[in-house]
Design a protein around this motif. Sequence first.
Motif, PDB file in Angstrom:
ATOM      1  N   VAL A   1      11.275   2.245   6.350  1.00 10.11           N
ATOM      2  CA  VAL A   1      10.598   1.140   7.022  1.00 10.11           C
ATOM      3  C   VAL A   1      10.361   1.528   8.478  1.00 10.11           C
ATOM      4  N   LEU A   2       9.107   1.444   8.894  1.00 10.09           N
ATOM      5  CA  LEU A   2       8.739   1.761  10.282  1.00 10.09           C
ATOM      6  C   LEU A   2       8.812   0.494  11.126  1.00 10.09           C
ATOM      7  N   ASP A   3       9.534   0.595  12.250  1.00 10.41           N
ATOM      8  CA  ASP A   3       9.721  -0.551  13.142  1.00 10.41           C
ATOM      9  C   ASP A   3       8.989  -0.281  14.452  1.00 10.41           C
ATOM     10  N   ARG A   4       7.985  -1.109  14.729  1.00  6.49           N
ATOM     11  CA  ARG A   4       7.191  -0.901  15.937  1.00  6.49           C
ATOM     12  C   ARG A   4       7.998  -1.172  17.199  1.00  6.49           C
ATOM     13  N   ALA A   5       8.757  -2.262  17.227  1.00  6.30           N
ATOM     14  CA  ALA A   5       9.500  -2.627  18.431  1.00  6.30           C
ATOM     15  C   ALA A   5      10.662  -1.674  18.702  1.00  6.30           C
ATOM     16  N   LYS A   6      11.383  -1.285  17.656  1.00  8.29           N
ATOM     17  CA  LYS A   6      12.506  -0.353  17.836  1.00  8.29           C
ATOM     18  C   LYS A   6      12.027   1.094  17.931  1.00  8.29           C
ATOM     19  N   ALA A   7      10.755   1.327  17.597  1.00  8.50           N
ATOM     20  CA  ALA A   7      10.141   2.646  17.693  1.00  8.50           C
ATOM     21  C   ALA A   7      10.914   3.697  16.907  1.00  8.50           C
ATOM     22  N   ASN A   8      11.254   3.357  15.670  1.00  9.67           N
ATOM     23  CA  ASN A   8      11.946   4.326  14.820  1.00  9.67           C
ATOM     24  C   ASN A   8      11.685   4.039  13.347  1.00  9.67           C
ATOM     25  N   ILE A   9      12.182   4.952  12.513  1.00  9.00           N
ATOM     26  CA  ILE A   9      12.074   4.814  11.068  1.00  9.00           C
ATOM     27  C   ILE A   9      13.459   4.518  10.516  1.00  9.00           C
TER      28      ILE A   9
END
Length: 491
Positions: free
Chosen positions: A351-359
């Motif tokens: 799952v790609l997280d835009r706010a946390k900037a990680n996978i």
Amino acid sequence: MMRIKAMVSAIVMASVLFTTAWINVVHASTPYEAYNYNYWEEAVASPAAFVPSRTVGGSDLGIEPFLEPNDMVIAPSGNIYVADTGNKRIVVIRPDWSLDRIIDSVEGIGAFGTVSGLYVDEDETLYIADSGLGKLIVLNKDGSVKLIIDNPQSDIIAAGFKFTPTKVAVDDAKRMYVVASGVFEGIMQFDTDGEFLGYIGTNEVKRDYYEIIWRLFSTKEQRSQMVLFIPTEFSNLDIDHKGFVYATNIDLNSPTPIKRLNPSGEDVLKRFGYFHVKGDIRFRASVGPSIFIDIKYLGDGIYSALDSNQGRIFTYDAEGNLLFIYGMHANQNGTFKTPVAVEYDGVNQLVLDRAKANIHVFKPTMFGELVLEASRLHYNGYSEEAVPVWQQVLDLNSNYDIAYIGIGRSLVMSKRNEEAIFYFKQGMERDQYSVAYKRYRREEMKEQFGTIMTTIVIAAVMIIGLMIWRKVRSKRQGRTATYSAGRDQAL
């Protein structure tokens, strides 16, 4: 005696400590509460199907941290492509989580604008939906430009149309399916040369008939203030092995937020579960329903949809049964702030997280592996082989209704209808229960037909014989009575 009591107490205490430690470990590895819905649409606790394994960001790859990543796709080779939108680049990661390369410009175009969607086909051809540049860019495996679509032309496209692609998917025939911003007619379809073929899968709008009647009697000024009946946009899409398009839309009131579109654009998604395929069945009014922004086909009829509203992943089988739910919004590892994409590498879900900037990488638990295995076996026609797997699922979760139903279906196919009745009853599968009961009743009638008919014939013969005997007896009694009366008169 005292020594035995002390030993028993020590064993009990050790068991309690071990159980407590085990529970703590499970909860530590699952920061969210796993659950599912039963027949009465009640949320019930369930073992977690996926648990957090690791997180990977730009710094873990030895490069500048991701900045507002917007999409992610896994190629058939196993390479992971990340649209690092804020940094105007595409980061390619090897299956062992080492950096493969960075794509930050295209020959003849220069730097990217806003990369919002990615897709990679079997040939490692990369399809880039750049909404900032208003272009769909197709790159060969070596990075050279194969095709650019930036101004589609057609008689059915309105004059002055601005092409703003946001998501893209490609089938085995190399037809491109594009979700574009501001397009309400459906998903745009292009051939291998970039020619526009038309739209598929227009979202229907549920009309308010009170408003329709009101429009008939309202003034021109009043009508201009009313909300138009405009179809909603699609938010994302994926393609299955048959070339059918799985698509999500962002309409909060839509009864079908997930669709499976055939080549004619008709929705053929199966919805045979207890409830609609729409994510959370119950939710707080302040939170609202699920809003799906991505969907991933896992193979064998199974697909996962990402709910951006509550940060959850809902996984369904080919018949629309909700297999499991996991994820949530929070700050701990394994939870999300702004999830934007979900992928599957054949074992793990990403799952790609835009706010946390990680996978976020999630690995399956034993429960998750068993559910997926049993569902795949059933989909491919190996229902009998799925029974022992479903039994293992029930050992882990005795309230898992789908397992009861799966076993019941296999028993019906094996003509073990009496046993199937029990499992369908446990799984609250009324339709299949009725089928099994009718078949069982028919089998019992066939099996007992000879006995029943023999009994009926014997009973009929006995009744007829009794009737004849009574009639003969009645006549004899009548003759006896007549003879007695005549003798009395003679005397």
